[in-house]
Design an enzyme around this catalytic site. Structure first.
Site, PDB file in Angstrom:
ATOM      1  CG  ASP A 104      -9.401   0.340   5.467  1.00  0.00           C
ATOM      2  OD1 ASP A 104      -9.227   0.081   4.258  1.00  0.00           O
ATOM      3  OD2 ASP A 104      -8.565   0.108   6.349  1.00  0.00           O
ATOM      4  CE  LYS A 108      -3.829  -2.367   2.273  1.00  0.00           C
ATOM      5  NZ  LYS A 108      -4.422  -2.770   3.556  1.00  0.00           N
ATOM      6  CD  GLN A 121      -3.286  -4.488   6.834  1.00  0.00           C
ATOM      7  OE1 GLN A 121      -3.193  -3.548   6.059  1.00  0.00           O
ATOM      8  NE2 GLN A 121      -4.022  -5.553   6.555  1.00  0.00           N
TER       9      GLN A 121
END
Ligand code: NDP
Length: 324
Positions: A120, A53, A97
């Protein structure tokens, strides 16, 4: 039937090219969108995901920060870090994460990320917006899949869509996005009775289960479009032979690399039955990261009151630019 292989890598490159164009416009206004990734503990897979990412971010010309914390980090310490990132002007997107270590409550942490920086799409405010069809940030994997479906001109309106898996990350938001685009949606899970019969109704079948090759030919209707989200590691040549056949280069991969990836759909069964299928790897995986880049640009624009890029097509307020 000829089965089309949906090339997620190619579509991801197209998303990134669009993001890059938008970034150039923002750069001309002296704006550099920034993404912060928070990694807690030593999970090797998480490290790989965060690495790719941040690599993609830098390659596209975005600011990126990785905050690595030891596995014994307390909830309070993690909340402090998120608070700092919430207040940092150069940061437009924050991703924590997952999975987090067991002693940290995921729900508390995900709710602490400011909804405007929640790239997200996991914050309850954004979940509510997605549910009610308002403009907000939505999870990257299902958004990437919607983009792929649109780009490949797969009819969603009126289609029977079956989503297997009801996680907050993939299954539920996927079902909502398809519903907002006028599919008739069935959401399945581990307690669904006669899963194969339900799946056989699908014009669009999305598998997000985490069980290698669970969906076999018996689950597929002729002409179905199969979207395989699953990413399961196969580590022994015996398992590999069973799934891919003796001569497959995948067996060599297992021997050389120690593993290969297989989806939730049997890798060979859709061929000749499905109209189209996403491969694993190279299908949904690349779309997720590309969409994360887009979500970061979207967050940057929304936070600054700028026009959100991509206007030709909307998914319940989530703008996805699709050519044509
Ligand atoms: P979760 O484990 O959170 O959810 C799995 C879902 O599958 C649950 O709803 C569960 O049902 C359901 N399920 C489990 N077993 C069965 C079964 N036998 N029959 C029917 N349903 C079943 O997984 P995620 O949604 O996070 O991920 C799913 C897969 O997608 C994983 O392989 C993951 O690696 C992959 N993934 C890939 C991404 C990408 O970018 N390509 C991104 C995110 C995930 P119940 O709720 O009843 O327990």
């Amino acid at each position: 039937m000829q089965t089309r292989i949906l090339d997620g890598k190619r579509v991801a490159e197209e998303i990134k090219a669009e993001v890059s164009e938008e970034l150039q416009k923002l750069h001309r206004q002296n704006l550099v969108p920034g993404l912060a990734a928070v990694l807690v503990g030593e999970n090797p897979a998480s490290r790989v995901y965060v690495g790719s990412k941040t690599h993609t971010c830098k390659k596209l010309g975005m600011h990126s920060e990785t905050i690595e914390l030891p596995s014994e980090t307390t909830t309070d310490k993690l909340l402090e870090v998120i608070d700092r990132l919430n207040r940092a002007d150069e940061i437009d997107g924050i991703l924590v994460q997952l999975p987090l270590p067991d002693h940290i409550k995921e729900e508390i942490i995900l709710s602490a990320v400011h909804p405007d920086k929640d790239v997200d799409g996991f914050h309850p405010e954004n979940v509510g917006k997605l549910c009610s069809g308002k403009v907000g940030l939505a999870p990257c994997t299902p958004l990437g899949i919607m983009y792929l479906l649109k780009k490949e001109e797969i009819t969603i309106k009126g289609a029977e869509a079956v989503v297997v898996g009801r996680s907050n990350i993939v299954g539920k938001p996927m079902a909502l996005l398809l519903l907002h685009q006028h599919a008739t949606v069935t959401l399945c899970h581990s307690r669904t009775r006669d899963l194969a019969a339900v799946c056989r109704r699908a014009d669009i079948l999305v598998a997000a289960v985490g069980r290698p090759a669970l969906l076999t030919r018996d689950y597929l209707k002729q002409g179905v479009v199969v979207i395989d989200v699953g990413q399961n590691r196969i580590e022994t040549p015996e398992e590999g032979i069973h799934l891919f056949g003796e001569d497959s280069e995948r067996i060599t991969k297992i021997k050389e690399k120690g593993y290969t990836l297989v989806g939730d759909v049997h890798p060979r069964d859709p061929i000749g039955v499905a109209a189209a299928v996403t491969p694993v790897p190279g299908g949904v995986g690349p779309l997720t990261i590309a969409q994360l880049m887009r979500n970061t640009v979207t967050a940057c624009c929304m936070r600054r009151g700028l026009k959100v890029p991509g206007s030709r097509f909307q998914v319940s307020g989530y703008r996805l630019k699709v050519g044509g």
